[in-house]
Motif scaffolding. Structure first.
Motif, PDB file in Angstrom:
ATOM      1  N   GLN A 106      41.509   4.666 -63.712  1.00  0.00           N
ATOM      2  CA  GLN A 106      40.568   4.208 -64.734  1.00  0.00           C
ATOM      3  C   GLN A 106      39.133   4.678 -64.539  1.00  0.00           C
ATOM      4  O   GLN A 106      38.322   4.564 -65.451  1.00  0.00           O
ATOM      5  CB  GLN A 106      40.603   2.677 -64.853  1.00  0.00           C
ATOM      6  N   GLY A 117      38.408   7.794 -64.110  1.00  0.00           N
ATOM      7  CA  GLY A 117      38.330   9.141 -64.676  1.00  0.00           C
ATOM      8  C   GLY A 117      38.045  10.217 -63.650  1.00  0.00           C
ATOM      9  O   GLY A 117      37.543  11.285 -63.986  1.00  0.00           O
ATOM     10  N   HIS A 173      41.265   0.301 -67.434  1.00  0.00           N
ATOM     11  CA  HIS A 173      41.102   1.506 -68.240  1.00  0.00           C
ATOM     12  C   HIS A 173      39.642   1.666 -68.665  1.00  0.00           C
ATOM     13  O   HIS A 173      38.871   0.724 -68.590  1.00  0.00           O
ATOM     14  CB  HIS A 173      42.012   1.476 -69.474  1.00  0.00           C
ATOM     15  N   CYS A 191      41.088   6.819 -70.182  1.00  0.00           N
ATOM     16  CA  CYS A 191      41.816   7.024 -68.938  1.00  0.00           C
ATOM     17  C   CYS A 191      42.195   5.679 -68.346  1.00  0.00           C
ATOM     18  O   CYS A 191      41.571   4.657 -68.626  1.00  0.00           O
ATOM     19  CB  CYS A 191      40.998   7.843 -67.944  1.00  0.00           C
ATOM     20  N   SER A 218      50.304   5.815 -68.268  1.00  0.00           N
ATOM     21  CA  SER A 218      48.899   5.809 -67.843  1.00  0.00           C
ATOM     22  C   SER A 218      48.412   7.254 -67.774  1.00  0.00           C
ATOM     23  O   SER A 218      49.190   8.171 -67.557  1.00  0.00           O
ATOM     24  CB  SER A 218      48.746   5.130 -66.485  1.00  0.00           C
ATOM     25  N   ARG A 219      47.118   7.436 -67.954  1.00  0.00           N
ATOM     26  CA  ARG A 219      46.544   8.787 -67.989  1.00  0.00           C
ATOM     27  C   ARG A 219      45.325   8.886 -67.099  1.00  0.00           C
ATOM     28  O   ARG A 219      44.580   7.914 -66.960  1.00  0.00           O
ATOM     29  CB  ARG A 219      46.107   9.147 -69.408  1.00  0.00           C
ATOM     30  N   LEU A 220      45.103  10.073 -66.556  1.00  0.00           N
ATOM     31  CA  LEU A 220      43.866  10.320 -65.824  1.00  0.00           C
ATOM     32  C   LEU A 220      42.747  10.607 -66.819  1.00  0.00           C
ATOM     33  O   LEU A 220      41.627  10.227 -66.635  1.00  0.00           O
ATOM     34  CB  LEU A 220      44.052  11.457 -64.830  1.00  0.00           C
ATOM     35  N   PHE A 221      43.036  11.290 -67.906  1.00  0.00           N
ATOM     36  CA  PHE A 221      42.155  11.424 -69.067  1.00  0.00           C
ATOM     37  C   PHE A 221      42.998  11.838 -70.242  1.00  0.00           C
ATOM     38  O   PHE A 221      43.889  12.667 -70.119  1.00  0.00           O
ATOM     39  CB  PHE A 221      41.034  12.451 -68.858  1.00  0.00           C
TER      40      PHE A 221
END
Length: 83
Positions: A16, A18, A51, A64, A79-82
């Motif tokens: 979260q 980034g 996030h 992110c 889930s995402r890093l960006f």
């Protein structure tokens, strides 16, 4: 303008902050390189428990972190890093 940077530290289990990784605790500030090309275009940033969202002046939104409940607004639940 030139020379603007964004830095993050703290809890990062879901990415979260980034920072491009999911190291659980970041105790020293790290530059958020994912924003380096758009940092002068950032209008607002908001961070939740797991996030973060970044609003650009052109209306684009970068997100992110934890997406287990769809909080990143994507069509999938990963889930995402960006994004």
């Amino acid at each position: 303008g030139g020379g603007m940077e964004v830095w993050g530290w703290g809890h990062n289990l879901f990415g979260q902050l980034g920072l491009g990784h999911r190291q659980e605790k970041v105790i020293r500030p790290e530059q958020v390189h994912g924003l380096s090309g758009v940092v002068s275009d950032v209008r607002d940033m908001q961070c939740g428990m797991g996030h973060s969202m970044v609003l650009l002046y052109n209306g684009s939104v970068l997100a992110c972190g934890d997406n287990s409940e769809g909080q990143l607004g994507l069509s999938e639940w990963d889930s995402r890093l960006f994004a």
